[in-house]
Design an enzyme around this catalytic site. Structure first.
Site, PDB file in Angstrom:
ATOM      1  N   LYS A 277       0.871  -1.185   0.000  1.00  0.00           N
ATOM      2  CA  LYS A 277       0.000   0.000   0.000  1.00  0.00           C
ATOM      3  C   LYS A 277       0.902   1.226   0.000  1.00  0.00           C
ATOM      4  CE  LYS A 277      -1.768   2.777   2.836  1.00  0.00           C
ATOM      5  NZ  LYS A 277      -1.589   3.997   2.021  1.00  0.00           N
TER       6      LYS A 277
ATOM      7  N   GLU B 290      10.239   0.855  10.336  1.00  0.00           N
ATOM      8  CA  GLU B 290      11.312   1.848  10.156  1.00  0.00           C
ATOM      9  C   GLU B 290      10.639   3.211  10.267  1.00  0.00           C
ATOM     10  OE1 GLU B 290      13.201   4.665   8.403  1.00  0.00           O
ATOM     11  OE2 GLU B 290      13.204   3.392   6.612  1.00  0.00           O
TER      12      GLU B 290
ATOM     13  N   CYS C  96      14.216  10.205   6.340  1.00  0.00           N
ATOM     14  CA  CYS C  96      14.253   9.807   7.744  1.00  0.00           C
ATOM     15  C   CYS C  96      15.688   9.857   8.273  1.00  0.00           C
ATOM     16  CB  CYS C  96      13.646   8.428   7.920  1.00  0.00           C
ATOM     17  SG  CYS C  96      14.314   7.219   6.759  1.00  0.00           S
TER      18      CYS C  96
ATOM     19  N   GLU D 168      10.975  15.552  14.846  1.00  0.00           N
ATOM     20  CA  GLU D 168      11.310  15.331  13.439  1.00  0.00           C
ATOM     21  C   GLU D 168      10.558  16.331  12.563  1.00  0.00           C
ATOM     22  OE1 GLU D 168       9.761  11.898  11.230  1.00  0.00           O
ATOM     23  OE2 GLU D 168      11.802  11.546  10.547  1.00  0.00           O
TER      24      GLU D 168
HETATM   25  O1  TXE Z   1       3.039   9.503   7.830  1.00  0.00           O
HETATM   26  P1  TXE Z   1       2.254   8.179   8.154  1.00  0.00           P
HETATM   27  P2  TXE Z   1       2.587  10.828   7.055  1.00  0.00           P
HETATM   28  C1  TXE Z   1       7.140  11.225   9.279  1.00  0.00           C
HETATM   29  C2  TXE Z   1       7.474  12.664   8.910  1.00  0.00           C
HETATM   30  C3  TXE Z   1       6.179  13.174   8.379  1.00  0.00           C
HETATM   31  C4  TXE Z   1       5.202  12.486   9.303  1.00  0.00           C
HETATM   32  C5  TXE Z   1       3.799  12.363   8.790  1.00  0.00           C
HETATM   33  O2  TXE Z   1       7.853  13.357  10.068  1.00  0.00           O
HETATM   34  O3  TXE Z   1       6.060  14.576   8.465  1.00  0.00           O
HETATM   35  O4  TXE Z   1       5.742  11.192   9.463  1.00  0.00           O
HETATM   36  O5  TXE Z   1       3.772  11.798   7.483  1.00  0.00           O
HETATM   37  C6  TXE Z   1       0.032   4.707   6.118  1.00  0.00           C
HETATM   38  N1  TXE Z   1      -2.567   1.790   9.454  1.00  0.00           N
HETATM   39  N2  TXE Z   1       7.506  10.299   8.215  1.00  0.00           N
HETATM   40  O6  TXE Z   1       1.300  11.343   7.559  1.00  0.00           O
HETATM   41  O7  TXE Z   1       0.893   8.448   8.656  1.00  0.00           O
HETATM   42  C7  TXE Z   1      -0.092   5.880   5.180  1.00  0.00           C
HETATM   43  O8  TXE Z   1      -1.212   5.732   4.342  1.00  0.00           O
HETATM   44  C8  TXE Z   1      -1.792   1.426   8.413  1.00  0.00           C
HETATM   45  C9  TXE Z   1       8.794   9.658   8.325  1.00  0.00           C
HETATM   46  O9  TXE Z   1       2.667  10.549   5.587  1.00  0.00           O
HETATM   47  O10 TXE Z   1       3.147   7.377   9.051  1.00  0.00           O
HETATM   48  C10 TXE Z   1       1.247   5.823   4.456  1.00  0.00           C
HETATM   49  O11 TXE Z   1       1.216   4.827   3.439  1.00  0.00           O
HETATM   50  N3  TXE Z   1      -1.174   2.311   7.617  1.00  0.00           N
HETATM   51  C11 TXE Z   1       8.933   8.520   7.383  1.00  0.00           C
HETATM   52  C12 TXE Z   1       2.208   5.384   5.559  1.00  0.00           C
HETATM   53  O12 TXE Z   1       1.385   4.784   6.561  1.00  0.00           O
HETATM   54  C13 TXE Z   1      -1.322   3.612   7.887  1.00  0.00           C
HETATM   55  C14 TXE Z   1       8.335   8.649   6.055  1.00  0.00           C
HETATM   56  C15 TXE Z   1       3.002   6.512   6.210  1.00  0.00           C
HETATM   57  O13 TXE Z   1       2.105   7.462   6.736  1.00  0.00           O
HETATM   58  C16 TXE Z   1      -2.122   4.049   8.973  1.00  0.00           C
HETATM   59  C17 TXE Z   1       7.039   9.312   6.083  1.00  0.00           C
HETATM   60  C18 TXE Z   1      -2.754   3.068   9.774  1.00  0.00           C
HETATM   61  N4  TXE Z   1      -3.508   3.379  10.827  1.00  0.00           N
HETATM   62  C19 TXE Z   1       6.698  10.133   7.137  1.00  0.00           C
HETATM   63  N5  TXE Z   1      -2.094   5.403   8.998  1.00  0.00           N
HETATM   64  C20 TXE Z   1      10.262   7.843   7.350  1.00  0.00           C
HETATM   65  N6  TXE Z   1      10.571   7.069   8.373  1.00  0.00           N
HETATM   66  O14 TXE Z   1      10.989   7.947   6.391  1.00  0.00           O
HETATM   67  C21 TXE Z   1      -1.307   5.809   7.973  1.00  0.00           C
HETATM   68  N7  TXE Z   1      -0.842   4.721   7.296  1.00  0.00           N
END
Ligand code: TXE
Length: 481
Positions: free
Chosen positions: A177, A252, A286, A382
């Protein structure tokens, strides 16, 4: 009917809309326009994808193929990706304003992910445990089952392939996904998997939001492994959901990487990598070196060059070949990063350069801030954008203390020409990866993951094997006649 591109789900080798016809808009953050739409997966669509991957695992040829055949099929997919690398990169650049050259680099690394794990599983060895009791034992690594992979928007293709490649190489079937912000390149990857002849259901793509699409996958007991990259907050939800059916997770999560520059560093090299570490991909990494610590003796000289190099980055259209830095990936993210810059100003931080571009774009310019308190939000949290918070230090102990004083622990960098110090400090840093005199260089055999709020588990090489297989011990009695 709109003539904009549409990105459906890929289920059982076919591209399909959501059963109920739900869609969402796909944005181009550079033009700030909707350029495509995608299927918005609901529970019913997730169930369909899971049933397909389950069937492909339980009844299909994939887990039962020889290792060489599986490797061959994955290399065929990698060949197609190489042939379509401009298209894949174009989708990531359009979808998240990644400079095209960086997007091409990501495609090359994505291809390498597939080739590496195809070969790794084909050539792997088990272990033999000679026993004194007239028996001997050996280990065997069988596929785990159906893998749910949830990936973020900052490296849309690369992070997805980092999960898909080991999952399918080890004989599992996989549902990916992608983030709702960046569905494009992963959907094209799903189309290419069909074209490459991967059996139906081996790689399904489910587009949609975290809930219900992602959460339905993680909570379903037909799913055997959950691998996730995203925020620490969502990671906790994913872990709790997977725990309802005891599926192992690999998480991660976020980071707040320390970058330590000692007095004896090679200045040009340190500046080069410090720039890469916080401004590549507009800091949406990240692994970003977002907390920079510079030793007193080199501080002024370093900062002068660091600020000048930040100001020399070319901000612009991701498709302009001279662009090295572009907009943030979405309006929501632009607002988040902007709010941290505002907080830094409100807290009397000194903006050495950068700030929010006040021209209606979603650009936050390469930003370097001094003088923030060690308990302030822009220092501790972050930001995930092009915002570097700088502090000075005097002793090695102080540098290690500052670097380790965080909830996160994904990675750290250190710059020194003193060999003993390099090893000593690397070993004291609380982080999953430490880069010495460099950044972002990976060998896919090494463990990758984080400490504390940065994650659970490690992937890469044999670490991926442990996660994506069910290791088995076989104990044999030796017939001594
Ligand atoms: O992250 P989410 P978001 C951090 C970064 C960013 C913040 C928010 O600080 O500003 O997170 O980003 C899916 N069950 N990182 O809102 O929510 C979602 O659809 C299952 C760091 O984009 O963590 C997407 O595919 N899945 C990071 C994925 O999770 C769920 C990279 C990431 O979304 C879900 C990205 C749920 N309940 C953001 N809710 C890194 N480590 O590199 C959301 N998702």
């Amino acid at each position: 009917m709109s003539d904009q591109p549409f990105f459906g789900h890929i289920i059982d080798g076919e591209e399909v809309p959501s059963a109920g016809g739900e869609t969402f808009e796909v944005w181009n953050p550079w033009t700030r326009e909707v350029w495509a739409s995608a299927a918005d997966g609901q529970e019913e669509d997730a169930h369909r994808a899971i049933a397909s991957s389950r069937r492909a695992f339980d009844e299909g040829p994939w887990p039962r193929m020889s290792r060489a055949e599986r490797a061959g099929a994955i290399h065929a997919l990698a060949d197609l990706m190489e042939a379509r690398s401009d298209d894949l990169a174009t989708l990531d650049s359009t979808n998240m304003a990644k400079p095209f050259a960086q997007a091409k680099h990501d495609v090359a690394r994505s291809v390498h992910n597939f080739r590496f794990f195809a070969d790794h599983q084909r050539d792997h060895t088990g272990e033999v445990f000679p026993m004194d009791s007239g028996h001997h034992s050996y280990s065997e690594f069988g596929p785990a089952g159906v893998v749910a992979a949830i990936s973020p928007w900052n490296f849309p293709l690369m992070m997805a392939t980092w999960k898909i490649a080991p999952a399918i190489a080890w004989g599992n079937t996989c549902i990916i996904k992608p983030s709702e912000d960046t569905p494009a390149s992963v959907t094209l990857l799903g189309r290419l998997a069909t074209e490459a002849g991967l059996p139906d259901g081996v790689l399904n793509v489910l587009n949609g939001h975290g809930a219900p699409a992602g959460s339905t996958l993680t909570g379903d007991d037909r799913v055997d492994r959950v691998t996730f990259t995203g925020s620490s907050q969502t990671g906790k939800l994913v872990m709790a959901s997977a725990a309802t059916h005891l599926a192992p997770v690999s998480l991660e999560l976020g980071g707040k990487g320390a970058n330590i520059v000692f007095d004896d560093a090679d200045l040009d090299n340190a500046v080069h990598w410090a720039i890469e570490a916080i401004f590549r991909n507009a800091g949406q990494i990240c692994l970003a070196g977002s907390r920079l610590f510079v030793q007193d003796g080199i501080y002024d000289a370093f900062m002068e060059r660091f600020v000048a190099a930040a100001e020399a980055l070319t901000i612009g259209d991701p498709f302009d070949p001279t662009t090295t830095f572009s907009a943030l990936a979405s309006r929501k993210h632009f607002e988040k990063v902007s709010s941290y810059v505002q907080q830094a100003k409100d807290l009397d931080g000194t903006l050495r350069t950068g700030g929010v571009a006040d021209d209606g774009t979603w650009v936050v310019r390469p930003t370097i801030i001094e003088g923030l308190g060690l308990d302030s939000a822009p220092y501790c949290e972050e930001i995930f954008g092009p915002v570097c918070v700088v502090n000075r230090f005097d002793t090695e102990d102080k540098a290690v203390h500052l670097a380790n004083d965080t909830r996160y622990g994904l990675n750290a960098m250190l710059f020194t020409e003193n060999l003993s110090r390099a090893h000593r400090v690397a070993s004291r840093l609380k982080a999953g990866t430490v880069w010495v005199n460099c950044f972002f260089i990976r060998d896919l055999r090494t463990p990758f993951g984080g400490v504390g709020d940065s994650g659970v588990g490690r992937e890469g090489g044999d670490f991926s094997r442990e996660f994506f297989t069910e290791p088995k011990a076989v104990v044999m009695q030796i017939d001594r006649g």
